[in-house]
Design a protein around this motif. Structure first.
Motif, PDB file in Angstrom:
ATOM      1  N   LEU A 136      45.297 -40.658   1.143  1.00 44.20           N
ATOM      2  CA  LEU A 136      45.212 -42.057   1.564  1.00 44.20           C
ATOM      3  C   LEU A 136      43.873 -42.606   1.100  1.00 44.20           C
ATOM      4  O   LEU A 136      42.860 -42.476   1.778  1.00 44.20           O
ATOM      5  N   VAL A 137      43.889 -43.186  -0.096  1.00 46.47           N
ATOM      6  CA  VAL A 137      42.646 -43.552  -0.773  1.00 46.47           C
ATOM      7  C   VAL A 137      42.439 -45.064  -0.866  1.00 46.47           C
ATOM      8  O   VAL A 137      41.484 -45.517  -1.487  1.00 46.47           O
ATOM      9  N   HIS A 138      43.313 -45.836  -0.257  1.00 47.95           N
ATOM     10  CA  HIS A 138      43.253 -47.292  -0.335  1.00 47.95           C
ATOM     11  C   HIS A 138      43.649 -47.841   1.022  1.00 47.95           C
ATOM     12  O   HIS A 138      44.409 -47.197   1.761  1.00 47.95           O
ATOM     13  N   GLN A 139      43.202 -49.039   1.348  1.00 45.25           N
ATOM     14  CA  GLN A 139      43.436 -49.556   2.688  1.00 45.25           C
ATOM     15  C   GLN A 139      44.916 -49.625   3.063  1.00 45.25           C
ATOM     16  O   GLN A 139      45.269 -49.432   4.240  1.00 45.25           O
ATOM     17  N   THR A 140      45.794 -49.858   2.107  1.00 45.21           N
ATOM     18  CA  THR A 140      47.217 -49.919   2.422  1.00 45.21           C
ATOM     19  C   THR A 140      47.725 -48.580   2.948  1.00 45.21           C
ATOM     20  O   THR A 140      48.656 -48.525   3.751  1.00 45.21           O
ATOM     21  N   GLY A 141      47.108 -47.488   2.494  1.00 43.63           N
ATOM     22  CA  GLY A 141      47.491 -46.170   2.987  1.00 43.63           C
ATOM     23  C   GLY A 141      47.210 -45.973   4.456  1.00 43.63           C
ATOM     24  O   GLY A 141      47.741 -45.037   5.075  1.00 43.63           O
ATOM     25  N   SER A 142      46.398 -46.857   5.041  1.00 45.57           N
ATOM     26  CA  SER A 142      46.112 -46.766   6.475  1.00 45.57           C
ATOM     27  C   SER A 142      47.372 -46.871   7.313  1.00 45.57           C
ATOM     28  O   SER A 142      47.409 -46.418   8.458  1.00 45.57           O
ATOM     29  N   LEU A 143      48.415 -47.476   6.753  1.00 47.21           N
ATOM     30  CA  LEU A 143      49.687 -47.575   7.466  1.00 47.21           C
ATOM     31  C   LEU A 143      50.183 -46.205   7.904  1.00 47.21           C
ATOM     32  O   LEU A 143      50.872 -46.082   8.929  1.00 47.21           O
ATOM     33  N   PHE A 144      49.830 -45.162   7.165  1.00 46.27           N
ATOM     34  CA  PHE A 144      50.361 -43.826   7.431  1.00 46.27           C
ATOM     35  C   PHE A 144      49.353 -42.894   8.097  1.00 46.27           C
ATOM     36  O   PHE A 144      49.575 -41.687   8.157  1.00 46.27           O
ATOM     37  N   LEU A 145      48.287 -43.454   8.633  1.00 41.33           N
ATOM     38  CA  LEU A 145      47.302 -42.650   9.342  1.00 41.33           C
ATOM     39  C   LEU A 145      47.975 -41.922  10.518  1.00 41.33           C
ATOM     40  O   LEU A 145      48.541 -42.550  11.406  1.00 41.33           O
ATOM     41  N   ARG A 203      54.370 -47.249  -2.982  1.00 39.41           N
ATOM     42  CA  ARG A 203      53.132 -47.770  -3.588  1.00 39.41           C
ATOM     43  C   ARG A 203      51.969 -46.818  -3.341  1.00 39.41           C
ATOM     44  O   ARG A 203      51.162 -46.562  -4.244  1.00 39.41           O
ATOM     45  N   VAL A 204      51.873 -46.270  -2.141  1.00 40.15           N
ATOM     46  CA  VAL A 204      50.800 -45.332  -1.809  1.00 40.15           C
ATOM     47  C   VAL A 204      50.885 -44.077  -2.679  1.00 40.15           C
ATOM     48  O   VAL A 204      49.871 -43.573  -3.166  1.00 40.15           O
ATOM     49  N   CYS A 205      52.098 -43.575  -2.888  1.00 38.81           N
ATOM     50  CA  CYS A 205      52.266 -42.380  -3.724  1.00 38.81           C
ATOM     51  C   CYS A 205      51.953 -42.679  -5.188  1.00 38.81           C
ATOM     52  O   CYS A 205      51.343 -41.852  -5.888  1.00 38.81           O
ATOM     53  N   LYS A 206      52.342 -43.845  -5.655  1.00 37.14           N
ATOM     54  CA  LYS A 206      52.041 -44.231  -7.035  1.00 37.14           C
ATOM     55  C   LYS A 206      50.538 -44.313  -7.255  1.00 37.14           C
ATOM     56  O   LYS A 206      50.000 -43.775  -8.240  1.00 37.14           O
ATOM     57  N   LEU A 207      49.853 -44.962  -6.337  1.00 37.81           N
ATOM     58  CA  LEU A 207      48.407 -45.092  -6.455  1.00 37.81           C
ATOM     59  C   LEU A 207      47.725 -43.728  -6.379  1.00 37.81           C
ATOM     60  O   LEU A 207      46.829 -43.413  -7.180  1.00 37.81           O
ATOM     61  N   ALA A 208      48.154 -42.888  -5.432  1.00 37.82           N
ATOM     62  CA  ALA A 208      47.547 -41.562  -5.281  1.00 37.82           C
ATOM     63  C   ALA A 208      47.737 -40.721  -6.535  1.00 37.82           C
ATOM     64  O   ALA A 208      46.813 -40.010  -6.966  1.00 37.82           O
ATOM     65  N   TYR A 209      48.910 -40.812  -7.146  1.00 33.20           N
ATOM     66  CA  TYR A 209      49.156 -40.041  -8.364  1.00 33.20           C
ATOM     67  C   TYR A 209      48.260 -40.513  -9.506  1.00 33.20           C
ATOM     68  O   TYR A 209      47.662 -39.695 -10.223  1.00 33.20           O
ATOM     69  N   HIS A 210      48.139 -41.799  -9.656  1.00 32.97           N
ATOM     70  CA  HIS A 210      47.294 -42.316 -10.732  1.00 32.97           C
ATOM     71  C   HIS A 210      45.815 -42.007 -10.486  1.00 32.97           C
ATOM     72  O   HIS A 210      45.055 -41.779 -11.439  1.00 32.97           O
ATOM     73  N   VAL A 211      45.401 -41.983  -9.231  1.00 32.44           N
ATOM     74  CA  VAL A 211      44.033 -41.542  -8.929  1.00 32.44           C
ATOM     75  C   VAL A 211      43.865 -40.078  -9.307  1.00 32.44           C
ATOM     76  O   VAL A 211      42.835 -39.687  -9.874  1.00 32.44           O
ATOM     77  N   MET A 212      44.870 -39.244  -9.024  1.00 29.50           N
ATOM     78  CA  MET A 212      44.815 -37.834  -9.408  1.00 29.50           C
ATOM     79  C   MET A 212      44.600 -37.681 -10.909  1.00 29.50           C
ATOM     80  O   MET A 212      43.847 -36.815 -11.371  1.00 29.50           O
ATOM     81  N   LEU A 213      45.221 -38.558 -11.696  1.00 29.23           N
ATOM     82  CA  LEU A 213      45.127 -38.453 -13.153  1.00 29.23           C
ATOM     83  C   LEU A 213      43.717 -38.727 -13.661  1.00 29.23           C
ATOM     84  O   LEU A 213      43.345 -38.250 -14.741  1.00 29.23           O
TER      85      LEU A 213
END
Length: 258
Positions: A136-145, A203-213
């Motif tokens: 959870l690397v972006h504020q939108t990911g806070s939804l899943f805290l 969207r959270v998974c897409k962003l996390a994957y691209h951050v991993m890259l």
């Protein structure tokens, strides 16, 4: 010893809109559900005809659901059928698959889960295949805290009530569960909440994957800030997201309401 910062206020404790843009048309329950299918298909959440959305509106025991054989992108209100708690079709023209037990058993175990959404969106499935939850690397990911779990084994098709009961026990109280080598299950108290949560997990998974890259490690967010943002996303964003999604879906194809 360090101290834990108190959760930052968010949601209605901070601000609530006096008025919100409406959908613009009164929707029946089948019409609203058909709009939900179309919208999630439009944003890439659906894998062709796979998956279900079930909804128990108004405290009903019966569940509105999509039939087998129609893609989410082509569903209309008249295609929606209903099943009882034992997965038997009680209204509608079409049949449903045994995978519907995933939904019936989760509804049975979780009275709060009035809506259950399951499919195999690409980026969720990518991380599920890597056997990992998204960071959870972006504020939108806070939804899943504290509200996202990982089912760490793939046990084949879930096609019976017994297998589905076991899955429901493993999901427990989480409103989003990523299934290893499979997909995701999302729940919500309302259709708006479940649709918003579904769109957001992809969207959270897409962003996390691209951050991993990138190979870089983002600075972590403060838990106290994430808690406030989570409240804002649940209490403010979900209904607004749903209304906008419904307006655009109906405008793109009014026949979704037929």
């Amino acid at each position: 010893m360090g101290t834990t910062e108190p959760a930052r206020p968010g949601g209605s404790a901070v601000w609530s809109p006096a008025v919100m843009p409406p959908i613009g048309v009164e929707l029946s329950d089948p019409q609203a559900l058909a709009v939900a299918f179309r919208h999630l298909a439009d944003i890439g959440f659906a894998e062709n005809m796979a998956g279900h959305i079930t909804w128990q509106p108004g405290g009903q025991a019966e569940m509105l659901v999509n039939p087998w054989g129609l893609w989410w992108a082509e569903l209309t209100a008249s295609d929606i059928c209903a099943v009882d708690g034992d997965a038997r079709v009680v209204r509608g023209r079409w049949d449903v698959t045994p995978a519907i037990h995933i939904h019936t058993e989760l509804h049975r175990a979780r009275p709060d889960a009035r809506v259950v959404i399951h499919n195999h969106p690409y980026y969720v499935s990518l991380l599920a295949s890597l056997q990992t939850l998204p960071d959870l690397v972006h504020q939108t990911g806070s939804l899943f805290l504290d509200d996202l779990c990982f089912i760490d084994s793939y046990d084949g098709e879930i096609d019976s009530a017994a297998l589905a009961r076991d899955l429901a026990l493993r999901i427990d109280e989480a409103n989003a569960a990523i299934l290893a080598s499979h997909g995701v299950i999302v729940t919500g108290r309302t259709l708006a909440e479940a649709v918003y949560r579904s769109a957001t997990i992809e969207r959270v998974c897409k962003l996390a994957y691209h951050v991993m890259l990138t190979g870089r490690t983002p600075a972590p967010m403060k838990r106290s800030d994430m808690a406030g943002m989570q409240a804002s996303l649940i209490e403010r964003a979900a209904e607004v997201y749903w209304a906008g999604a419904a307006r655009m879906t109906i405008k793109a194809d009014p026949h979704v309401l037929d």
